[in-house]
Design an enzyme around this catalytic site. Structure first.
Site, PDB file in Angstrom:
ATOM      1  N   HIS A  73       0.831  -1.204   0.000  1.00  0.00           N
ATOM      2  CA  HIS A  73       0.000   0.000   0.000  1.00  0.00           C
ATOM      3  C   HIS A  73       0.868   1.258   0.000  1.00  0.00           C
ATOM      4  CE1 HIS A  73      -2.290   3.140   2.305  1.00  0.00           C
ATOM      5  NE2 HIS A  73      -3.177   2.850   1.368  1.00  0.00           N
ATOM      6  N   GLU A  85       2.285   1.748  -3.443  1.00  0.00           N
ATOM      7  CA  GLU A  85       1.248   2.260  -4.353  1.00  0.00           C
ATOM      8  C   GLU A  85       1.121   3.775  -4.223  1.00  0.00           C
ATOM      9  OE1 GLU A  85      -3.041   3.487  -4.249  1.00  0.00           O
ATOM     10  OE2 GLU A  85      -2.832   1.596  -3.162  1.00  0.00           O
ATOM     11  N   HIS A  86       1.102   4.283  -3.001  1.00  0.00           N
ATOM     12  CA  HIS A  86       1.027   5.733  -2.792  1.00  0.00           C
ATOM     13  C   HIS A  86       2.201   6.449  -3.453  1.00  0.00           C
ATOM     14  CE1 HIS A  86      -2.007   6.773   0.543  1.00  0.00           C
ATOM     15  NE2 HIS A  86      -2.301   5.548   0.130  1.00  0.00           N
ATOM     16  N   GLU A 146      -4.040   8.410   7.622  1.00  0.00           N
ATOM     17  CA  GLU A 146      -5.072   7.557   7.025  1.00  0.00           C
ATOM     18  C   GLU A 146      -5.434   6.419   7.975  1.00  0.00           C
ATOM     19  OE1 GLU A 146      -5.755   4.774   3.011  1.00  0.00           O
ATOM     20  OE2 GLU A 146      -3.844   5.818   3.329  1.00  0.00           O
TER      21      GLU A 146
END
Length: 425
Positions: A49, A52-53, A129
């Site tokens: 993740h 991906e960012h 987040e």
């Protein structure tokens, strides 16, 4: 409905799947990589993740700003997602910009900068987040449920990672993770819309042929072994109680996959469903209630979710369980069964009209099942499902030693009553 899907495989194993929709003004393009949360361990949890960012923060030929302006400046949209088993980078644009879209996405995936400055900034963003999800009980309740369904294993841990694992992420680890998993044999380029499939093949070959071929990415298989009901309650002063009820179910390619999809329709996929009618419409015990199905390579889950009046949680949970018992004790009626089939097929028809949904459909099925299903394939398979298959699914799923319940709300006075009422016998 005949669908002529086009597929091409490069010498290094990268697959290209596409579907031409000449009546559209747009196309959608995605790069799928067969890696996600379940490919990680406790030490590097959240790496997929995080990576991906970072890929949106700049590549060799495109700065972060140029990536966004190049896509959005012509009316397009750009996004990405990380799931348990896949990472995907995707765009939707007017049909004349196919080459531009592929150039940008491929540069992000093949040659990201992964700068130290951006890593530091993005770590702060992702930590915020993570806090946000913790503050949203309607999201956090699923995290608690996953821990019950697959305890002490990657599939049961949050995709985003933990504070501890995120603080350990550095450039060396990110680069190593990318080099290990972002290889040609684990990539699928998927496209749907007003495109020239053969032109796409040539562009993909030009850009990706030099990538090395490696072995398939490997994940840790799910472990099962539950012998009794599991429950987790998170006490919080919320305006309503959030509930997630889960039963481990069928893998993605299981012969009963459409039967469990129809069971989902019957129990909680829409406002005509049993749970919506009994729990909300007739008794007013919940504002939101529904079901969902999770599917993975080697396992799956059937979920019931609800937002319940704090004063009525024991009654609502009891009623939900009674409805689950009903569907495993007797065959669904013919009319209800046929309506479920029509809804199931109808939703698929509507989804496949959109270039983005169609691109995701063929990309995901190629990545996870090594096959592209046409609408006709699915309709034929669904039409072979009978009412006995629904009963078989319900009896496999809804057992006390397969019941997992997570709750978030002010439940200190009601917890014991809820526990005593958890019975599917």
């Amino acid at each position: 409905m005949k669908m002529d899907y086009h597929k091409n495989v490069l010498a290094n194993g990268l697959r290209v799947v596409s579907y031409r929709m000449p009546q559209r003004e747009s196309f959608s393009l995605g790069i799928f990589i067969k890696v996600g949360g379940r490919y990680e361990n406790s030490q590097n949890k959240g790496m997929a993740h995080f990576l991906e960012h970072l890929l949106f923060k700049g590549s060799r030929d495109y700065s972060c700003r140029k990536i966004k302006e190049s896509i959005e400046g012509v009316g397009g949209s750009l996004n990405g997602f990380t799931s348990e088993e896949l990472t995907c980078y995707l765009v939707k644009m007017p049909s004349i910009y196919l080459e531009k879209a592929l150039n940008i996405l491929s540069d992000m995936v093949i040659r990201p900068k992964l700068s130290q400055v951006e890593i530091k900034k993005e770590r702060t963003v992702i930590l915020e987040e993570l806090k946000m999800y913790k503050d949203l009980p309607q999201s956090y309740v699923y995290e608690l449920l996953d821990e019950l369904l697959w305890p002490n294993q990657p599939l049961g841990a949050p995709i985003i990672g933990s504070v501890d694992s995120l603080l350990k992420v550095d450039r060396k680890g990110l680069l190593s993770f990318k080099n290990n998993y972002y290889n040609a044999s684990n990539m699928i380029i998927s496209a749907a819309g007003n495109i020239d499939e053969y032109k796409l093949d040539k562009m993909v070959s030009r850009i990706f042929s030099s990538l090395p071929k490696r072995k398939d990415n490997v994940f840790i298989k799910a472990r099962h072994g539950q012998d009794k009901t599991r429950i987790k309650v998170f006490h919080k002063d919320t305006e309503q109680t959030h509930m997630a009820l889960g039963f481990r179910g069928f893998r993605r390619g299981h012969p009963l996959r459409h039967a469990v999809g129809l069971l989902h329709v019957i129990l909680g996929a829409n406002m005509s469903s049993r749970l919506f009618n009994e729990v909300r419409e007739k008794r007013g015990l919940a504002y939101e209630i529904g079901t969902a199905v999770k599917r993975f390579y080697d396992t799956g889950a059937f979920l019931v979710h609800a937002g319940i009046d704090n004063r009525k949680v024991p009654d609502a949970v009891s009623l939900i369980l009674k409805e689950l018992v009903k569907v495993k004790e007797s065959l669904v009626k013919v009319g209800e069964f046929n309506r479920a089939k029509e809804f199931y097929i109808g939703q698929l028809r509507l989804g496949l009209e959109d270039t983005m949904e169609h691109m995701l459909w063929i990309g995901e099925t190629t990545a996870t099942l090594e096959k592209i299903y046409s609408l006709d394939n699915i309709i034929n398979e669904v039409n072979r499902v009978n009412r006995e298959d629904i009963l078989k699914c319900a009896r496999f799923l809804f057992k006390d030693n397969n019941l997992n319940l997570s709750l978030i709300g002010p439940l200190k006075g009601a917890e014991d009553k809820i526990r005593k009422g958890l019975n599917l016998s």
